[in-house]
Design a protein around this motif. Structure first.
Motif, PDB file in Angstrom:
ATOM      1  N   LEU A 120      48.106  45.772  90.368  1.00  0.00           N
ATOM      2  CA  LEU A 120      49.035  46.084  91.458  1.00  0.00           C
ATOM      3  C   LEU A 120      48.350  46.256  92.812  1.00  0.00           C
ATOM      4  CD1 LEU A 120      51.394  48.667  89.684  1.00  0.00           C
ATOM      5  CD2 LEU A 120      51.846  46.241  90.135  1.00  0.00           C
ATOM      6  N   GLY A 121      47.112  46.678  92.805  1.00  0.00           N
ATOM      7  CA  GLY A 121      46.419  46.954  94.059  1.00  0.00           C
ATOM      8  C   GLY A 121      46.575  48.397  94.491  1.00  0.00           C
ATOM      9  N   GLU A 122      47.805  48.876  94.447  1.00  0.00           N
ATOM     10  CA  GLU A 122      48.098  50.280  94.731  1.00  0.00           C
ATOM     11  C   GLU A 122      49.475  50.601  94.171  1.00  0.00           C
ATOM     12  OE1 GLU A 122      47.860  50.560  99.024  1.00  0.00           O
ATOM     13  OE2 GLU A 122      49.975  50.066  99.212  1.00  0.00           O
ATOM     14  N   ALA A 123      49.681  51.874  93.825  1.00  0.00           N
ATOM     15  CA  ALA A 123      50.959  52.262  93.226  1.00  0.00           C
ATOM     16  C   ALA A 123      51.058  53.771  93.121  1.00  0.00           C
ATOM     17  CB  ALA A 123      51.094  51.650  91.837  1.00  0.00           C
ATOM     18  N   ASN A 124      52.298  54.254  93.035  1.00  0.00           N
ATOM     19  CA  ASN A 124      52.497  55.666  92.719  1.00  0.00           C
ATOM     20  C   ASN A 124      52.574  55.800  91.198  1.00  0.00           C
ATOM     21  OD1 ASN A 124      55.076  54.826  91.979  1.00  0.00           O
ATOM     22  ND2 ASN A 124      56.066  55.686  93.776  1.00  0.00           N
ATOM     23  N   VAL A 125      52.624  57.025  90.706  1.00  0.00           N
ATOM     24  CA  VAL A 125      52.603  57.261  89.262  1.00  0.00           C
ATOM     25  C   VAL A 125      53.794  56.595  88.579  1.00  0.00           C
ATOM     26  CG1 VAL A 125      52.733  59.046  87.459  1.00  0.00           C
ATOM     27  CG2 VAL A 125      51.233  59.380  89.430  1.00  0.00           C
ATOM     28  N   ALA A 126      54.976  56.673  89.185  1.00  0.00           N
ATOM     29  CA  ALA A 126      56.165  56.070  88.580  1.00  0.00           C
ATOM     30  C   ALA A 126      56.001  54.557  88.429  1.00  0.00           C
ATOM     31  CB  ALA A 126      57.400  56.395  89.411  1.00  0.00           C
ATOM     32  N   SER A 127      55.420  53.901  89.428  1.00  0.00           N
ATOM     33  CA  SER A 127      55.201  52.448  89.361  1.00  0.00           C
ATOM     34  C   SER A 127      54.163  52.083  88.310  1.00  0.00           C
ATOM     35  CB  SER A 127      54.761  51.915  90.721  1.00  0.00           C
ATOM     36  OG  SER A 127      55.771  52.110  91.673  1.00  0.00           O
ATOM     37  N   ILE A 128      53.149  52.911  88.171  1.00  0.00           N
ATOM     38  CA  ILE A 128      52.143  52.685  87.132  1.00  0.00           C
ATOM     39  C   ILE A 128      52.810  52.784  85.766  1.00  0.00           C
ATOM     40  CG2 ILE A 128      50.051  53.600  86.028  1.00  0.00           C
ATOM     41  CD1 ILE A 128      49.209  54.581  88.879  1.00  0.00           C
ATOM     42  N   ASN A 129      53.571  53.844  85.566  1.00  0.00           N
ATOM     43  CA  ASN A 129      54.235  54.091  84.292  1.00  0.00           C
ATOM     44  C   ASN A 129      55.209  52.963  83.938  1.00  0.00           C
ATOM     45  OD1 ASN A 129      54.472  55.677  82.013  1.00  0.00           O
ATOM     46  ND2 ASN A 129      56.228  56.783  82.807  1.00  0.00           N
ATOM     47  N   GLU A 130      55.836  52.410  84.945  1.00  0.00           N
ATOM     48  CA  GLU A 130      56.809  51.324  84.768  1.00  0.00           C
ATOM     49  C   GLU A 130      56.176  50.088  84.117  1.00  0.00           C
ATOM     50  OE1 GLU A 130      58.883  49.101  88.225  1.00  0.00           O
ATOM     51  OE2 GLU A 130      59.683  51.148  88.182  1.00  0.00           O
ATOM     52  N   LYS A 131      54.901  49.866  84.354  1.00  0.00           N
ATOM     53  CA  LYS A 131      54.203  48.674  83.853  1.00  0.00           C
ATOM     54  C   LYS A 131      53.829  48.757  82.371  1.00  0.00           C
ATOM     55  CE  LYS A 131      54.277  46.246  87.538  1.00  0.00           C
ATOM     56  NZ  LYS A 131      55.004  44.988  87.570  1.00  0.00           N
ATOM     57  N   PHE A 132      53.920  49.942  81.788  1.00  0.00           N
ATOM     58  CA  PHE A 132      53.581  50.100  80.380  1.00  0.00           C
ATOM     59  C   PHE A 132      54.740  49.656  79.503  1.00  0.00           C
ATOM     60  CE2 PHE A 132      50.373  52.869  82.199  1.00  0.00           C
ATOM     61  CZ  PHE A 132      49.279  52.590  81.402  1.00  0.00           C
ATOM     62  N   PRO A 133      54.409  49.084  78.332  1.00  0.00           N
ATOM     63  CA  PRO A 133      55.477  48.689  77.401  1.00  0.00           C
ATOM     64  C   PRO A 133      56.098  49.922  76.748  1.00  0.00           C
ATOM     65  CG  PRO A 133      53.332  48.318  76.406  1.00  0.00           C
ATOM     66  CD  PRO A 133      53.088  48.758  77.829  1.00  0.00           C
ATOM     67  N   GLU A 134      57.249  49.734  76.156  1.00  0.00           N
ATOM     68  CA  GLU A 134      57.900  50.819  75.403  1.00  0.00           C
ATOM     69  C   GLU A 134      57.117  51.078  74.133  1.00  0.00           C
ATOM     70  OE1 GLU A 134      60.338  52.694  76.397  1.00  0.00           O
ATOM     71  OE2 GLU A 134      60.867  51.552  78.192  1.00  0.00           O
ATOM     72  N   PRO A 135      57.013  52.269  73.660  1.00  0.00           N
ATOM     73  CA  PRO A 135      57.424  53.502  74.323  1.00  0.00           C
ATOM     74  C   PRO A 135      56.435  53.872  75.429  1.00  0.00           C
ATOM     75  CG  PRO A 135      56.359  54.017  72.245  1.00  0.00           C
ATOM     76  CD  PRO A 135      56.404  52.513  72.355  1.00  0.00           C
ATOM     77  N   LYS A 136      56.956  54.100  76.595  1.00  0.00           N
ATOM     78  CA  LYS A 136      56.123  54.420  77.755  1.00  0.00           C
ATOM     79  C   LYS A 136      55.519  55.821  77.598  1.00  0.00           C
ATOM     80  CE  LYS A 136      58.785  51.573  80.928  1.00  0.00           C
ATOM     81  NZ  LYS A 136      57.887  50.456  80.902  1.00  0.00           N
ATOM     82  N   PRO A 137      54.316  56.005  78.144  1.00  0.00           N
ATOM     83  CA  PRO A 137      53.746  57.359  78.117  1.00  0.00           C
ATOM     84  C   PRO A 137      54.569  58.280  79.024  1.00  0.00           C
ATOM     85  CG  PRO A 137      52.364  55.876  79.414  1.00  0.00           C
ATOM     86  CD  PRO A 137      53.443  55.043  78.817  1.00  0.00           C
ATOM     87  N   ALA A 138      54.447  59.559  78.799  1.00  0.00           N
ATOM     88  CA  ALA A 138      55.146  60.530  79.641  1.00  0.00           C
ATOM     89  C   ALA A 138      54.602  60.457  81.066  1.00  0.00           C
ATOM     90  CB  ALA A 138      54.974  61.934  79.079  1.00  0.00           C
ATOM     91  N   TYR A 139      55.467  60.673  82.033  1.00  0.00           N
ATOM     92  CA  TYR A 139      55.092  60.675  83.451  1.00  0.00           C
ATOM     93  C   TYR A 139      53.919  61.629  83.676  1.00  0.00           C
ATOM     94  CZ  TYR A 139      55.482  61.284  88.505  1.00  0.00           C
ATOM     95  OH  TYR A 139      55.219  61.346  89.847  1.00  0.00           O
ATOM     96  N   ASN A 140      54.007  62.831  83.090  1.00  0.00           N
ATOM     97  CA  ASN A 140      52.949  63.834  83.280  1.00  0.00           C
ATOM     98  C   ASN A 140      51.614  63.367  82.703  1.00  0.00           C
ATOM     99  OD1 ASN A 140      54.637  65.561  84.629  1.00  0.00           O
ATOM    100  ND2 ASN A 140      55.092  66.828  82.840  1.00  0.00           N
ATOM    101  N   THR A 141      51.656  62.615  81.616  1.00  0.00           N
ATOM    102  CA  THR A 141      50.424  62.084  81.017  1.00  0.00           C
ATOM    103  C   THR A 141      49.755  61.108  81.974  1.00  0.00           C
ATOM    104  OG1 THR A 141      51.343  62.317  78.790  1.00  0.00           O
ATOM    105  CG2 THR A 141      49.482  60.797  79.044  1.00  0.00           C
ATOM    106  N   VAL A 142      50.538  60.189  82.531  1.00  0.00           N
ATOM    107  CA  VAL A 142      49.998  59.219  83.490  1.00  0.00           C
ATOM    108  C   VAL A 142      49.446  59.943  84.706  1.00  0.00           C
ATOM    109  CG1 VAL A 142      50.550  57.257  84.991  1.00  0.00           C
ATOM    110  CG2 VAL A 142      51.495  57.361  82.667  1.00  0.00           C
ATOM    111  N   SER A 143      50.192  60.916  85.203  1.00  0.00           N
ATOM    112  CA  SER A 143      49.757  61.682  86.363  1.00  0.00           C
ATOM    113  C   SER A 143      48.426  62.392  86.095  1.00  0.00           C
ATOM    114  CB  SER A 143      50.833  62.702  86.735  1.00  0.00           C
ATOM    115  OG  SER A 143      50.440  63.466  87.838  1.00  0.00           O
ATOM    116  N   THR A 144      48.288  62.986  84.928  1.00  0.00           N
ATOM    117  CA  THR A 144      47.053  63.686  84.566  1.00  0.00           C
ATOM    118  C   THR A 144      45.879  62.705  84.494  1.00  0.00           C
ATOM    119  OG1 THR A 144      48.261  65.388  83.357  1.00  0.00           O
ATOM    120  CG2 THR A 144      45.927  65.075  82.770  1.00  0.00           C
ATOM    121  N   ILE A 145      46.101  61.548  83.874  1.00  0.00           N
ATOM    122  CA  ILE A 145      45.017  60.567  83.741  1.00  0.00           C
ATOM    123  C   ILE A 145      44.616  60.026  85.112  1.00  0.00           C
ATOM    124  CG2 ILE A 145      44.380  58.321  82.775  1.00  0.00           C
ATOM    125  CD1 ILE A 145      46.170  59.085  80.339  1.00  0.00           C
TER     126      ILE A 145
END
Length: 119
Positions: free
Chosen positions: A18-43
């Motif tokens: 992506l080049g750049e993204a917020n946490v929600a956009s990062i999470n959107e790119k994962f296949p189902e079942p997507k990780p929790a928003y808080n998990t992505v944010s922590t990582i």
């Protein structure tokens, strides 16, 4: 350069794409079942502490971007693989993959042509 966990690498792959993204956009790119928003944010924050990711403030959130180029990380990871499993020998690594993946002579010739183009 520090080594990343599988989860950290997965997030970096998204950021490199992506080049750049917020946490929600990062999470959107994962296949189902997507990780929790808080998990992505922590990582992402862990990646920031490892100096792989930078950010800029945008509104009430952050936009994250890679600080380490994908090519640099890939090169370092490949060298670590060669050193750890093939005693530092790229020849041994190529031989291993040829035997295990049943690479044909034609495929090997094509690889050699690509290598010779780079010289």
């Amino acid at each position: 350069m520090k080594q990343l966990t599988k989860a950290e690498e997965d997030i970096m792959q998204v950021l490199w794409d992506l080049g750049e993204a917020n946490v929600a956009s990062i999470n959107e790119k994962f296949p189902e079942p997507k990780p929790a928003y808080n998990t992505v944010s922590t990582i992402v924050r862990i990646l920031e502490s490892k100096e792989f990711v930078g950010y800029r403030k945008e509104g009430r959130g952050h936009i994250y971007y890679p600080l380490v180029p994908k090519s640099d990380y890939s090169n370092q990871s490949l060298n670590k693989l060669v050193d750890s499993y093939f005693q530092g020998s790229f020849k041994s690594m190529v031989s291993f993959f040829m035997k295990k993946n049943d690479i044909s002579i034609k495929e090997m010739e094509a690889i050699l042509k690509e290598i010779n183009k780079k010289k």
